[in-house]
Design an enzyme around this catalytic site. Structure first.
Site, PDB file in Angstrom:
ATOM      1  N   ASP A  64     -43.813 -76.486 -35.044  1.00  0.00           N
ATOM      2  CA  ASP A  64     -44.595 -75.414 -34.437  1.00  0.00           C
ATOM      3  C   ASP A  64     -43.800 -74.827 -33.273  1.00  0.00           C
ATOM      4  OD1 ASP A  64     -46.374 -73.818 -33.167  1.00  0.00           O
ATOM      5  OD2 ASP A  64     -47.772 -75.410 -32.600  1.00  0.00           O
ATOM      6  N   GLU A 143     -15.673 -76.385 -17.581  1.00  0.00           N
ATOM      7  CA  GLU A 143     -15.525 -77.483 -16.605  1.00  0.00           C
ATOM      8  C   GLU A 143     -16.871 -77.683 -15.933  1.00  0.00           C
ATOM      9  OE1 GLU A 143     -12.580 -76.311 -13.748  1.00  0.00           O
ATOM     10  OE2 GLU A 143     -11.032 -76.000 -15.254  1.00  0.00           O
ATOM     11  N   GLU A 145     -19.512 -79.357 -13.579  1.00  0.00           N
ATOM     12  CA  GLU A 145     -19.624 -80.218 -12.401  1.00  0.00           C
ATOM     13  C   GLU A 145     -21.073 -80.687 -12.283  1.00  0.00           C
ATOM     14  OE1 GLU A 145     -16.180 -78.022  -9.738  1.00  0.00           O
ATOM     15  OE2 GLU A 145     -18.240 -77.355  -9.498  1.00  0.00           O
ATOM     16  N   GLU A 196     -15.414 -84.495  -7.284  1.00  0.00           N
ATOM     17  CA  GLU A 196     -15.302 -83.109  -6.786  1.00  0.00           C
ATOM     18  C   GLU A 196     -15.440 -83.076  -5.256  1.00  0.00           C
ATOM     19  OE1 GLU A 196     -14.615 -80.127  -6.748  1.00  0.00           O
ATOM     20  OE2 GLU A 196     -13.939 -79.749  -8.792  1.00  0.00           O
ATOM     21  N   GLU A 203     -16.697 -84.190 -11.856  1.00  0.00           N
ATOM     22  CA  GLU A 203     -16.349 -83.244 -12.920  1.00  0.00           C
ATOM     23  C   GLU A 203     -15.658 -84.006 -14.041  1.00  0.00           C
ATOM     24  OE1 GLU A 203     -14.433 -79.550 -11.709  1.00  0.00           O
ATOM     25  OE2 GLU A 203     -13.081 -79.668 -13.429  1.00  0.00           O
ATOM     26  N   HIS A 252     -16.753 -73.514 -14.572  1.00  0.00           N
ATOM     27  CA  HIS A 252     -15.639 -72.592 -14.851  1.00  0.00           C
ATOM     28  C   HIS A 252     -15.395 -72.625 -16.349  1.00  0.00           C
ATOM     29  CE1 HIS A 252     -14.095 -73.624 -10.557  1.00  0.00           C
ATOM     30  NE2 HIS A 252     -15.220 -72.949 -10.559  1.00  0.00           N
ATOM     31  N   ARG A 323      -8.691 -68.073  -5.997  1.00  0.00           N
ATOM     32  CA  ARG A 323      -9.872 -68.699  -6.577  1.00  0.00           C
ATOM     33  C   ARG A 323     -11.187 -68.072  -6.105  1.00  0.00           C
ATOM     34  NH1 ARG A 323      -8.493 -73.852  -8.939  1.00  0.00           N
ATOM     35  NH2 ARG A 323      -6.239 -73.986  -8.899  1.00  0.00           N
ATOM     36  N   GLU A 343     -10.050 -67.528 -17.053  1.00  0.00           N
ATOM     37  CA  GLU A 343     -11.021 -68.511 -16.545  1.00  0.00           C
ATOM     38  C   GLU A 343     -12.075 -67.756 -15.744  1.00  0.00           C
ATOM     39  OE1 GLU A 343      -9.366 -71.216 -13.629  1.00  0.00           O
ATOM     40  OE2 GLU A 343     -11.347 -71.950 -13.076  1.00  0.00           O
ATOM     41  N   ARG A 345     -15.275 -67.904 -13.368  1.00  0.00           N
ATOM     42  CA  ARG A 345     -15.658 -68.973 -12.443  1.00  0.00           C
ATOM     43  C   ARG A 345     -17.114 -68.906 -11.982  1.00  0.00           C
ATOM     44  NH1 ARG A 345     -11.341 -71.624 -10.190  1.00  0.00           N
ATOM     45  NH2 ARG A 345     -12.359 -71.817  -8.165  1.00  0.00           N
TER      46      ARG A 345
END
Ligand code: GLU
Ligand code: MG
Length: 454
Positions: A64, A143, A145, A196, A203, A252, A323, A343, A345
């Site tokens: 359902d 990645e 975390e 981390e 991570e 990331h 970054r 990548e 982020r």
């Protein structure tokens, strides 16, 4: 369960169905879990016994759908979960525990056609668009975390460790090792793991894979991390920002498009080693980043993470080094053409991975299809610019709140196509409601700030 007529609805290879039945018999599984997710990415699971498995593989199992978030309400709520035999795995168990298998399911309607509310179907449709444009594989390396706390009742941390902290400070090293063993036992390749930046934050990175497998692996990863923590008497959370004043948890996401085993993002003659395709894909992600935000950052709390100063991106730009940019191109090492990738982020690990990978892919493909130009990279630290300087350089920010993000989604033609009308509509309604509930709250901060002086 089981109220839906029996009829062959499976689209999987009949040989694969037979093989998986043999394997289950050999392994002596006592029951099999069938998994799928609701539109927010919560894992839904039900168990069936081996005697039902043959019928379930061919016809699916009825359920359902009316109580699954984002699925149909009472009318037309009969749904069928069809297990994908290629996703069969034995769950990790300790000595003496029952043997349990699991398969990931596609959700279909009783007539056997795909259900538009199924997030896995949204990802399948995105991959079809990719194939129609001449690519065969969308590779993803996320990645994730997460934090470990003493319990789910509060945020008491287990250590004061920091980035790459070693054993004495890192109370959870043993736990991380046990988690990795459990993940590997489920066929999930692990490349890298560490403590981390924030206390009690970890991570574990999976080896990249194609988007559909990776979305299946991501929901599995979250469950295993939580289960191993629980077995050891602690609590693991993927909440994006559980601790004020500390880094939050990101996901990331590394991405590339392949064709016939070749990385279509690579061009050795380009100054960034990026092909025209790679650049247009990145341009698509940047141009549509604000519309994508409520998919990759879907909770009120997600926007507490996306603030300056905690290694989470805020500004819509790309870079090779920086970054603080939304998209980073990891530096190219000679001979590693296959590893050229973008990548992104901003996603967090509490997103729905099916919808997130689908939305990212659509935005990138839109860039390729429409031939978007990629602006030059932004290599200075964007956080140090004043807001005037950012304006001068035309730098846009991500939405600051879930409310702002939902407005972007509600106005997005691309996301409507990407998610399909059903999910798009249900998602906008659901997330507006979440935002409305939050914005009427009175917080301690307001009382502390205003009560005594106003
Ligand atoms: N935890 C940071 C975030 O919220 C990322 C830290 C890092 O891995 O660079 O995205
Ligand atoms: Mg990290």
């Amino acid at each position: 369960m089981g109220m839906i007529e029996s009829k062959d609805r499976a689209t999987s290879d009949p040989g694969a169905r037979k093989d998986v039945m043999k394997q289950m018999e050999k392994e002596g599984v006592q029951y099999v879990l069938f998994w799928f997710t609701d539109i927010e990415g919560h894992l839904k699971s039900f168990a069936i016994t081996p005697s039902e498995i043959e019928g379930a593989l061919n016809d699916g199992m009825g359920f359902d759908g009316s109580s699954i978030t984002g699925f149909n309400a009472i009318e037309e709520s009969d749904m069928v979960a069809i297990p994908d035999p290629t996703t069969y795995r034995l769950m990790p168990t300790r000595e003496g525990e029952a043997k349990v298998g699991r398969m990931i399911c596609d959700v279909v309607k009783p007539d056997g056609t795909p259900y538009e509310g199924d997030p896995r179907y949204a990802l399948r449709r995105a991959l079809e668009r990719m194939e129609s444009m001449g690519f065969d594989t969308f590779n993803i390396g996320p990645e994730l975390e997460y934090f470990l706390f003493e319990s789910n009742k509060g945020t008491v941390t287990l250590d004061e460790g920091g980035y790459f902290a070693m054993t004495a400070l890192d109370a959870a090293t043993e736990l991380r090792n046990e988690t990795i063993q459990a993940l590997e036992a489920m066929g999930i390749g692990i490349e890298y793991h560490h403590h981390e930046v924030a206390p009690s934050q970890h991570e574990i990175d999976m080896r990249y894979s194609n988007a559909l497998d990776m979305a299946d692996q991501t929901i599995t990863y979250r469950l295993i991390v939580k289960e191993v923590a629980a077995k050891n008497g602690v609590y693991a959370t993927f909440m994006p920002k559980p601790l004020f004043g500390e880094n939050g948890s990101g996901m990331h996401t590394h991405m590339s498009l392949f064709k016939d085993g070749r990385n279509m993002f690579f061009d050795g003659s380009d100054q960034y080693n990026l092909s025209v395709t790679g650049k247009a894909f990145i341009a698509g992600l940047l141009r549509h980043a604000r519309e994508l935000a409520p998919i990759f950052a879907q909770w009120v709390n997600s926007y507490k993470r996306l603030v300056p100063g905690y290694e989470a991106p805020v500004y819509v730009a790309w870079s090779q080094r920086n970054r603080s940019a939304l998209i980073r191109i990891p530096l190219y090492k000679p001979g590693s053409e296959q590893a050229t990738r973008a990548e992104i982020r901003c996603p967090d690990p509490a997103c729905n991975p099916y919808l997130t990978f689908a939305a990212l892919l659509h935005a990138g493909l839109e860039g390729i299809e429409k031939g978007y130009e990629l602006e030059p990279p932004m290599d200075s630290n964007l956080y140090h610019l004043t807001s005037e300087e950012r304006k001068e350089r035309g730098i846009v920010s991500l939405p600051e709140t879930l409310g702002e993000a939902v407005d972007e989604l509600a106005a997005s033609e691309l996301m409507r196509r990407a998610l399909g009308d059903h999910i798009w509509d249900a998602y906008v309604r659901l997330k507006r409601k979440e935002w409305d509930e939050y914005r009427i709250q009175l917080t301690q901060w307001e009382l502390d700030r205003y009560l005594g002086v106003l």
